[in-house]
Design an enzyme around this catalytic site. Structure first.
Site, PDB file in Angstrom:
ATOM      1  N   HIS A 309      -5.739  -0.484  -6.152  1.00 33.06           N
ATOM      2  CA  HIS A 309      -6.795  -1.266  -6.780  1.00 33.06           C
ATOM      3  C   HIS A 309      -7.742  -0.335  -7.503  1.00 33.06           C
ATOM      4  O   HIS A 309      -8.000   0.776  -7.031  1.00 33.06           O
ATOM      5  CB  HIS A 309      -7.562  -2.074  -5.719  1.00 33.06           C
ATOM      6  CG  HIS A 309      -8.353  -3.197  -6.306  1.00 33.06           C
ATOM      7  ND1 HIS A 309      -9.613  -3.022  -6.821  1.00 33.06           N
ATOM      8  CD2 HIS A 309      -8.040  -4.498  -6.492  1.00 33.06           C
ATOM      9  CE1 HIS A 309     -10.044  -4.170  -7.287  1.00 33.06           C
ATOM     10  NE2 HIS A 309      -9.109  -5.094  -7.104  1.00 33.06           N
ATOM     11  N   ASP A 369      -3.084  -9.441  -3.409  1.00 30.32           N
ATOM     12  CA  ASP A 369      -1.818 -10.075  -3.781  1.00 30.32           C
ATOM     13  C   ASP A 369      -0.670  -9.743  -2.840  1.00 30.32           C
ATOM     14  O   ASP A 369       0.390 -10.363  -2.926  1.00 30.32           O
ATOM     15  CB  ASP A 369      -1.429  -9.655  -5.205  1.00 30.32           C
ATOM     16  CG  ASP A 369      -2.366 -10.247  -6.231  1.00 30.32           C
ATOM     17  OD1 ASP A 369      -2.624 -11.448  -6.139  1.00 30.32           O
ATOM     18  OD2 ASP A 369      -2.841  -9.515  -7.110  1.00 30.32           O
TER      19      ASP A 369
END
Ligand code: CMC
Length: 435
Positions: A309, A369
């Site tokens: 991320h 996700d």
């Protein structure tokens, strides 16, 4: 925004200096205001991917990437996930505070009155190929909302802005469910406003006109959680797109459509679909080491989807909540048995990656996700609808950020600069003189 001190930027070639103010927010890294750099020193700042650039000040969402913390309007995501509902989070994100009893009733009723979509939208939908990707349908249909709801598109009128925001929140589930129904050839369902917001979405997705439908409370709570966790995430790619589009004065539906388009990419909201494809491809925990090696190989484009991320350099707090919810849901739902092996592969993959130096050195952890696709599959949501689910939940974040931007008296059109590295100035050559 409080000015703390200044930072001096000196051009060592010319010896010229500029004092840049440093501002401190409520939490997080302070920022250097580089406004004067171009005027005083003649430079642009260069920051591909905007990794060190703060593009706006905002009061909505705060992420502490090092700690793995996420706050909506100051409230920790864990508390909202446990105690709140998606619609209450919508109110919080849009208006800044949790509603009192009267505000809550008014808000629920306002949203309910706008859950139906214009019948023309359904005819519009019918123009798509039935095998079209639902995200393509969503991008087109959300953009088309501006042609159906142009009675409240004055972006400088606060009442119009609020009306459009409510329309976005209320209609996104109806459009998402319609896109699905169209793709499988079933008749569209209408909203039933006696149901809760999330139950209503499940009803529009899975009910058929021939039979009564009672949403499973376990599924409702799991989807509620997913929607809360996806509701906003400060200045990510799709939200920044919404702001950039909106900075030109474009109407909110056009801006949200631009956000949907950006979300679609596999490095962003498309990752939930890509994770399930990857887990199915891996197929067996024994083959995981091979995929870990591929993810580490710079000559191989393969990446561990659902890992890494831009902001989180720690476990994404949303992934931690979804992982637990996945565990509970697979125990509670009948479909859990068939998804169990996929969940096992995901957990094994996570534990191997988290012990691997490559992932440790780069602070790569599972993101939102990584486990969300397993929950969505358990709820019966088809793979090609995953990113639509993300968009539906994120639409409140987009419209809240858009509203905040439109209320900012210092709003200027977003217009980054560039470092030009193309051909130097040259003269036009007639075709006969070209090689
Ligand atoms: N697998 C393997 N290596 C990775 C991964 C990954 N998933 N993610 C990052 N790296 C490596 C990357 O190769 C780089 O290595 P090096 O320093 O040796 O060049 C280092 O880690 C830093 O990565 P980056 O690409 O510079 O980081 P970024 O901030 O530009 O990209 C990201 C962030 C999310 C796009 C990226 O981590 C990624 O592509 N992840 C997989 C896709 C994914 O799961 N996306 C969902 C993001 S969360 C939800 C959302 O935003 O919608």
């Amino acid at each position: 925004m409080v000015k703390q001190h200044t930072v001096t930027i000196t051009d060592n070639a010319s010896g010229k200096s500029i004092e840049c103010p440093v501002y401190e927010g409520t939490h997080g890294h302070p920022v250097i205001d580089i406004h004067g750099v171009t005027k005083e020193l003649g430079f642009f700042t260069h920051d591909p991917g905007y990794a060190t650039t703060s593009s706006c000040s905002s009061t909505i969402t705060y992420i502490d990437g090092e700690k793995g913390e996420l706050l909506y309007r100051g409230y920790p995501i864990e508390q909202l996930a446990e105690k709140s509902s998606y619609l209450e989070v919508c109110y919080l994100l849009l208006y800044g505070e949790l509603p009192n009893a009267e505000q809550w009733e008014d808000f629920k009723n306002f949203v309910k009155r706008h859950t139906m979509v214009h019948e023309g939208i359904r005819r519009f939908l019918a123009g798509y190929r039935p095998d079209a990707h639902p995200m393509g349908i969503l991008v087109g249909t959300v953009g088309a909302l501006s042609t159906f709801y142009h009675d409240a598109l004055d972006v400088h009128d606060p009442d119009h802005r609020n009306f459009s925001a409510i329309r976005v929140i209320a209609k996104m589930p109806s459009i998402a469910a319609d896109a699905y129904k169209y793709s499988i050839g079933q008749p569209f369902m209408y909203p039933i406003n006696s149901l809760g917001f999330v139950e209503n979405f499940l009803q529009m997705m899975f009910a058929v006109r021939a039979e009564p439908y009672v949403p499973n409370p376990v599924a409702v709570r799991a989807l509620e959680l997913m929607m809360i966790l996806h509701a906003d995430h400060e200045q990510n790619a799709s939200t920044s797109t919404v702001r950039l589009a909106g900075s030109s004065g474009a109407n909110p539906f056009a801006c949200i459509a631009a956000g949907c388009a950006t979300l679609w990419g596999p490095a962003h909201g498309g990752a939930n679909e890509a994770v399930i494809n990857m887990l199915q491809h891996i197929g067996d925990p024994k083959t995981i080491p091979k995929y870990i090696e591929r993810a580490k190989d710079k000559d191989d484009p393969f990446r561990l989807m659902g890992f890494g991320h831009r902001v989180y350099k720690n476990y994404d707090p949303r992934a931690a909540l979804i992982r637990q919810a996945c565990h509970d849901l697979l125990n509670d739902l009948d479909s859990g048995g068939s998804l169990g092996p996929l969940f096992d592969i995901a957990r094994t993959l996570e534990s191997i990656a988290l012990k691997d130096d490559y992932f440790i050195e780069r602070n790569l952890y599972p993101n939102v996700d990584f486990y969300s696709g397993i929950i969505l599959s358990a709820l019966g949501i088809p793979l090609n609808m995953f990113t639509v689910m993300f968009a539906m939940a994120r639409s409140v974040g987009w419209i809240s950020q858009w509203t905040e931007m439109m209320e900012d008296k210092d709003l200027r059109i977003g217009r980054p600069q560039q470092l030009y590295v193309g051909a130097a100035r040259r003269d036009y050559v007639d075709m006969s003189g070209r090689k």
